[in-house]
Design a protein around this motif. Structure first.
Motif, PDB file in Angstrom:
ATOM      1  N   LEU A 142       0.832  -1.195   0.000  1.00 51.83           N
ATOM      2  CA  LEU A 142       0.000   0.000   0.000  1.00 51.83           C
ATOM      3  C   LEU A 142       0.874   1.255   0.000  1.00 51.83           C
ATOM      4  CD1 LEU A 142      -2.950   0.917   0.061  1.00 51.83           C
ATOM      5  CD2 LEU A 142      -2.834   0.865   2.557  1.00 51.83           C
ATOM      6  N   PHE A 143       0.527   2.219  -0.833  1.00 54.53           N
ATOM      7  CA  PHE A 143       1.239   3.485  -1.037  1.00 54.53           C
ATOM      8  C   PHE A 143       2.504   3.337  -1.876  1.00 54.53           C
ATOM      9  CE2 PHE A 143      -0.353   3.867   3.531  1.00 54.53           C
ATOM     10  CZ  PHE A 143      -1.626   4.291   3.153  1.00 54.53           C
ATOM     11  N   SER A 144       2.752   2.141  -2.399  1.00 56.30           N
ATOM     12  CA  SER A 144       3.941   1.907  -3.230  1.00 56.30           C
ATOM     13  C   SER A 144       3.579   2.052  -4.710  1.00 56.30           C
ATOM     14  CB  SER A 144       4.489   0.492  -2.974  1.00 56.30           C
ATOM     15  OG  SER A 144       5.142  -0.023  -4.104  1.00 56.30           O
ATOM     16  N   HIS A 145       4.411   2.783  -5.454  1.00 54.08           N
ATOM     17  CA  HIS A 145       4.162   2.950  -6.892  1.00 54.08           C
ATOM     18  C   HIS A 145       4.056   1.602  -7.596  1.00 54.08           C
ATOM     19  CE1 HIS A 145       4.401   7.247  -7.504  1.00 54.08           C
ATOM     20  NE2 HIS A 145       5.521   7.313  -6.821  1.00 54.08           N
ATOM     21  N   ALA A 146       5.084   0.774  -7.444  1.00 56.56           N
ATOM     22  CA  ALA A 146       5.161  -0.467  -8.214  1.00 56.56           C
ATOM     23  C   ALA A 146       3.960  -1.364  -7.948  1.00 56.56           C
ATOM     24  CB  ALA A 146       6.457  -1.205  -7.895  1.00 56.56           C
ATOM     25  N   ASP A 147       3.560  -1.472  -6.685  1.00 53.22           N
ATOM     26  CA  ASP A 147       2.448  -2.345  -6.344  1.00 53.22           C
ATOM     27  C   ASP A 147       1.108  -1.749  -6.768  1.00 53.22           C
ATOM     28  OD1 ASP A 147       3.579  -4.709  -4.828  1.00 53.22           O
ATOM     29  OD2 ASP A 147       4.484  -3.076  -3.697  1.00 53.22           O
ATOM     30  N   GLN A 148       0.914  -0.470  -6.462  1.00 57.56           N
ATOM     31  CA  GLN A 148      -0.394   0.118  -6.734  1.00 57.56           C
ATOM     32  C   GLN A 148      -0.663   0.304  -8.228  1.00 57.56           C
ATOM     33  OE1 GLN A 148      -2.615   0.838  -3.786  1.00 57.56           O
ATOM     34  NE2 GLN A 148      -1.071  -0.739  -3.442  1.00 57.56           N
ATOM     35  N   ILE A 149       0.371   0.616  -8.988  1.00 60.07           N
ATOM     36  CA  ILE A 149       0.168   0.774 -10.430  1.00 60.07           C
ATOM     37  C   ILE A 149      -0.150  -0.578 -11.066  1.00 60.07           C
ATOM     38  CG2 ILE A 149       2.525   0.446 -11.330  1.00 60.07           C
ATOM     39  CD1 ILE A 149       2.091   3.030 -12.947  1.00 60.07           C
ATOM     40  N   ALA A 150       0.415  -1.647 -10.510  1.00 62.18           N
ATOM     41  CA  ALA A 150       0.087  -2.991 -10.994  1.00 62.18           C
ATOM     42  C   ALA A 150      -1.332  -3.369 -10.596  1.00 62.18           C
ATOM     43  CB  ALA A 150       1.085  -4.007 -10.448  1.00 62.18           C
ATOM     44  N   GLN A 151      -1.728  -3.047  -9.371  1.00 64.95           N
ATOM     45  CA  GLN A 151      -3.052  -3.447  -8.883  1.00 64.95           C
ATOM     46  C   GLN A 151      -4.175  -2.709  -9.607  1.00 64.95           C
ATOM     47  OE1 GLN A 151      -2.785  -3.013  -4.584  1.00 64.95           O
ATOM     48  NE2 GLN A 151      -0.897  -4.217  -4.594  1.00 64.95           N
ATOM     49  N   TRP A 152      -3.935  -1.485 -10.037  1.00 67.45           N
ATOM     50  CA  TRP A 152      -4.931  -0.789 -10.841  1.00 67.45           C
ATOM     51  C   TRP A 152      -5.105  -1.472 -12.199  1.00 67.45           C
ATOM     52  CZ3 TRP A 152      -8.765   2.625 -11.022  1.00 67.45           C
ATOM     53  CH2 TRP A 152      -8.987   3.459  -9.916  1.00 67.45           C
ATOM     54  N   ARG A 160       0.061 -11.058  -6.255  1.00 74.49           N
ATOM     55  CA  ARG A 160       0.673 -10.598  -7.495  1.00 74.49           C
ATOM     56  C   ARG A 160       0.394 -11.607  -8.600  1.00 74.49           C
ATOM     57  NH1 ARG A 160       4.198  -9.014  -3.317  1.00 74.49           N
ATOM     58  NH2 ARG A 160       4.423  -6.740  -3.250  1.00 74.49           N
ATOM     59  N   ILE A 161      -0.221 -11.155  -9.676  1.00 71.76           N
ATOM     60  CA  ILE A 161      -0.545 -12.028 -10.782  1.00 71.76           C
ATOM     61  C   ILE A 161      -0.044 -11.399 -12.083  1.00 71.76           C
ATOM     62  CG2 ILE A 161      -2.558 -12.967  -9.596  1.00 71.76           C
ATOM     63  CD1 ILE A 161      -4.293 -11.277 -11.435  1.00 71.76           C
ATOM     64  N   SER A 162      -0.023 -12.195 -13.127  1.00 68.78           N
ATOM     65  CA  SER A 162       0.601 -11.768 -14.383  1.00 68.78           C
ATOM     66  C   SER A 162      -0.401 -11.415 -15.468  1.00 68.78           C
ATOM     67  CB  SER A 162       1.527 -12.876 -14.905  1.00 68.78           C
ATOM     68  OG  SER A 162       0.795 -14.078 -15.114  1.00 68.78           O
ATOM     69  N   THR A 163      -1.697 -11.344 -15.131  1.00 66.11           N
ATOM     70  CA  THR A 163      -2.706 -10.976 -16.114  1.00 66.11           C
ATOM     71  C   THR A 163      -3.471  -9.753 -15.636  1.00 66.11           C
ATOM     72  OG1 THR A 163      -4.372 -12.454 -15.145  1.00 66.11           O
ATOM     73  CG2 THR A 163      -2.980 -13.352 -16.920  1.00 66.11           C
ATOM     74  N   ASN A 191       2.033  -3.971 -21.624  1.00 68.38           N
ATOM     75  CA  ASN A 191       1.526  -3.531 -20.332  1.00 68.38           C
ATOM     76  C   ASN A 191       0.781  -4.669 -19.657  1.00 68.38           C
ATOM     77  OD1 ASN A 191      -1.596  -3.145 -20.892  1.00 68.38           O
ATOM     78  ND2 ASN A 191      -0.500  -2.309 -22.671  1.00 68.38           N
ATOM     79  N   LEU A 192       0.622  -4.562 -18.371  1.00 71.25           N
ATOM     80  CA  LEU A 192      -0.044  -5.597 -17.590  1.00 71.25           C
ATOM     81  C   LEU A 192      -1.544  -5.569 -17.802  1.00 71.25           C
ATOM     82  CD1 LEU A 192       0.163  -7.853 -15.498  1.00 71.25           C
ATOM     83  CD2 LEU A 192       0.281  -6.101 -13.705  1.00 71.25           C
ATOM     84  N   PHE A 193      -2.138  -4.409 -17.972  1.00 71.22           N
ATOM     85  CA  PHE A 193      -3.587  -4.266 -18.111  1.00 71.22           C
ATOM     86  C   PHE A 193      -4.136  -5.130 -19.230  1.00 71.22           C
ATOM     87  CE2 PHE A 193      -7.232  -1.788 -19.911  1.00 71.22           C
ATOM     88  CZ  PHE A 193      -8.095  -1.896 -18.825  1.00 71.22           C
ATOM     89  N   GLN A 194      -3.425  -5.212 -20.358  1.00 72.64           N
ATOM     90  CA  GLN A 194      -3.934  -5.914 -21.531  1.00 72.64           C
ATOM     91  C   GLN A 194      -3.339  -7.309 -21.712  1.00 72.64           C
ATOM     92  OE1 GLN A 194      -2.923  -2.778 -24.400  1.00 72.64           O
ATOM     93  NE2 GLN A 194      -5.097  -2.426 -24.719  1.00 72.64           N
ATOM     94  N   THR A 195      -2.623  -7.801 -20.729  1.00 71.85           N
ATOM     95  CA  THR A 195      -2.010  -9.116 -20.816  1.00 71.85           C
ATOM     96  C   THR A 195      -2.938 -10.172 -20.231  1.00 71.85           C
ATOM     97  OG1 THR A 195       0.225  -8.204 -20.640  1.00 71.85           O
ATOM     98  CG2 THR A 195      -0.049 -10.534 -20.114  1.00 71.85           C
ATOM     99  N   GLY A 196      -3.278 -11.171 -21.049  1.00 78.76           N
ATOM    100  CA  GLY A 196      -4.107 -12.273 -20.587  1.00 78.76           C
ATOM    101  C   GLY A 196      -3.341 -13.574 -20.611  1.00 78.76           C
ATOM    102  N   ALA A 197      -4.041 -14.654 -20.328  1.00 81.66           N
ATOM    103  CA  ALA A 197      -3.413 -15.976 -20.390  1.00 81.66           C
ATOM    104  C   ALA A 197      -3.228 -16.414 -21.838  1.00 81.66           C
ATOM    105  CB  ALA A 197      -4.256 -16.993 -19.627  1.00 81.66           C
ATOM    106  N   THR A 198      -4.118 -15.960 -22.721  1.00 82.65           N
ATOM    107  CA  THR A 198      -4.051 -16.387 -24.127  1.00 82.65           C
ATOM    108  C   THR A 198      -3.898 -15.222 -25.094  1.00 82.65           C
ATOM    109  OG1 THR A 198      -6.469 -16.326 -24.371  1.00 82.65           O
ATOM    110  CG2 THR A 198      -5.478 -18.409 -23.656  1.00 82.65           C
ATOM    111  N   VAL A 199      -4.113 -13.996 -24.650  1.00 88.18           N
ATOM    112  CA  VAL A 199      -3.977 -12.839 -25.534  1.00 88.18           C
ATOM    113  C   VAL A 199      -3.005 -11.849 -24.929  1.00 88.18           C
ATOM    114  CG1 VAL A 199      -6.340 -13.098 -26.397  1.00 88.18           C
ATOM    115  CG2 VAL A 199      -5.882 -11.531 -24.497  1.00 88.18           C
ATOM    116  N   THR A 200      -2.482 -10.986 -25.775  1.00 85.59           N
ATOM    117  CA  THR A 200      -1.613  -9.905 -25.323  1.00 85.59           C
ATOM    118  C   THR A 200      -1.994  -8.665 -26.102  1.00 85.59           C
ATOM    119  OG1 THR A 200       0.689  -9.263 -24.949  1.00 85.59           O
ATOM    120  CG2 THR A 200       0.215 -10.436 -26.992  1.00 85.59           C
ATOM    121  N   ASN A 201      -1.207  -7.603 -25.956  1.00 87.47           N
ATOM    122  CA  ASN A 201      -1.548  -6.390 -26.675  1.00 87.47           C
ATOM    123  C   ASN A 201      -0.705  -6.250 -27.936  1.00 87.47           C
ATOM    124  OD1 ASN A 201       0.661  -5.407 -24.531  1.00 87.47           O
ATOM    125  ND2 ASN A 201       0.744  -4.033 -26.282  1.00 87.47           N
TER     126      ASN A 201
END
Length: 450
Positions: A142-152, A160-163, A191-201
């Motif tokens: 919480l309050f960390s750039h790296a974590d919060q930007i990933a969680q959004w 922590r997940i990869s999709t 980017n992480l937002f558009q990364t899925g298990a079978t699709v990417t950006n």
């Protein structure tokens, strides 16, 4: 190979294969459309660094404005410079935007834009007592750039997940048939937002559009040599599969580029700022949606530089007009293309900021305000619960870091349902949604989409 040695060619091919690899998952399906039958797109704008949104949406009624100035001290904007919104809340609440966001005020007043107040990452519904007693799950880092930007981007704050959200939407679409080409298009690279298990950006350049394999469109010798290698037969299964995917990526890129090269010229004029450039390119992609055979797309844009630990006021005065102008231009372009009702644009950011000043700047916070724009948005409204701007209020966990009253999950659920994700699939896209919303209730998670 004349002056172009085999070693040079192989070195070049090895370098460009890395770039082509990010295209393979999605681009191999270029000619296939999804089965929804109507077009919809979501455009996610990441304000990277943690935008101080309490100076983007400001209380304007006298009592709450006085609370705002008392809490923000030297970070408060003068009331006579604010741009009041044509809005009256149920209890007389009034709001205004930053003086550099005139086009946003116009969009809001016209009913094409809304704000979502105090939204942020939550692992569980959280109140101040549970936070202080440690009896509730909290977002990691919480309050960390790296974590919060990933969680959004993932909407999964407690592990922590990869999709990401758009990637998992793509996975749901792909499960019922081939995912459409450029389902997930980014002007900000992988980017992480558009990364899925079978699709990417698929990445496009904000200024240059589709960039083919370097050298493929410039050197006939390199093109002929690469085509020869990719046309060869290989007994090794790995090489054979790699050849097929590399060939598909090149062919799909050529087709995508040809479609963009034939894009109609829009009457809408875009500015030269980074957001305007990205949104102009996205407008071009949307304009050729029929040629690409797509009826569902997500887009991802990053505008960085919002970590204002110092000089909040001059930096916001410099940067916010570029955001407001880009949004207005994009809405005009979507109206020109006849798809304003089919394209929804929204902002995200790492976190809100502290309401207290550190001396001309603000530090990492938690809840903040986001905006959502489009013809399908129930605009001219402020959704969620704007927090009380007094020290040590019921949400303040220190220095004006407010616990979010609306979860990221609820915001994305509203968008996903509008996009066409079935309520029964919502937990596949948003694994934690059941903690905040009954997916089979039939009621909207928030209510900002029509």
């Amino acid at each position: 190979m004349n002056n172009y040695s085999r070693r040079n060619f192989l070195n070049h091919a090895a370098l460009v294969s890395l770039g082509a690899a990010t295209q393979m998952n999605t681009l191999g399906r270029l000619a296939h459309a999804s089965s929804h039958g109507d077009y919809k797109a979501m455009v996610c704008i990441l304000l990277a660094g943690g935008a101080d949104s309490f100076n983007m949406l400001v209380p304007y009624d006298t009592s709450r404005y006085n609370d705002y100035t008392g809490f923000r001290s030297d970070l408060a904007l003068p009331r006579n410079e604010l741009l009041p919104l044509n809005y009256a809340g149920p209890n007389g609440e009034a709001y205004a935007t930053h003086p550099g966001m005139g086009p946003v005020r116009t969009l809001f007043d016209q009913g094409n834009l809304a704000f979502i107040a105090n939204v942020g990452t939550l692992a569980d519904p959280t109140d101040k007592t549970a936070y202080q007693n440690g009896t509730v799950r909290l977002p990691l880092g919480l309050f960390s750039h790296a974590d919060q930007i990933a969680q959004w981007q993932t909407s999964v704050p407690d592990r922590r997940i990869s999709t990401g959200v758009a990637g998992r939407i793509g996975d749901v679409i792909a499960a019922s048939g081939p995912a459409p080409i450029a389902l997930n298009v980014s002007t900000a690279g992988t980017n992480l937002f558009q990364t899925g298990a079978t699709v990417t950006n698929y990445s496009v350049d904000a200024n240059d559009g589709v960039r083919l394999v370097p050298g493929y469109g410039d050197s006939q010798l390199f093109k002929d040599s690469l085509d020869s290698l990719l046309g060869a037969s290989y007994s090794d299964a790995f090489r054979r599969t790699y050849r097929q995917k590399f060939r598909a990526a090149i062919d799909s890129g050529l087709t995508f580029k040809a479609a963009l090269d034939a894009a109609p010229t829009l009457n809408t004029t875009f500015g030269t700022g980074p957001l305007s450039a990205s949104l102009a390119q996205i407008a071009r992609v949307i304009s050729v949606r029929d040629a690409l055979g797509v009826d569902r797309q997500t887009f991802f844009v990053t505008v960085g530089g919002w970590d204002h630990h110092d000089d909040v006021l001059p930096l916001q005065a410099q940067m916010l007009p570029g955001i407001a102008n880009g949004l207005s231009e994009f809405h005009q372009a979507m109206t020109e293309l006849g798809v304003a009702d089919a394209v929804t644009t929204f902002t995200i950011s790492d976190f809100g900021r502290t309401l207290t000043s550190n001396g001309k700047g603000s530090d990492h916070g938690w809840g903040g305000h986001q905006l959502v724009m489009g013809g399908a948005v129930r605009g001219n409204d402020v959704y969620g619960a704007y927090p009380s701007l007094v020290p040590d209020n019921a949400l303040d966990v220190g220095r004006g870091r407010d616990i979010p009253t609306t979860s990221v999950d609820e915001m994305y659920a509203e968008l996903a349902l509008w996009f066409g994700v079935a309520p029964s699939d919502l937990d596949l896209v948003l694994p934690n949604i059941g903690r905040f919303y009954a997916t089979q209730s039939g009621a909207p998670p928030i209510g900002f989409m029509s």
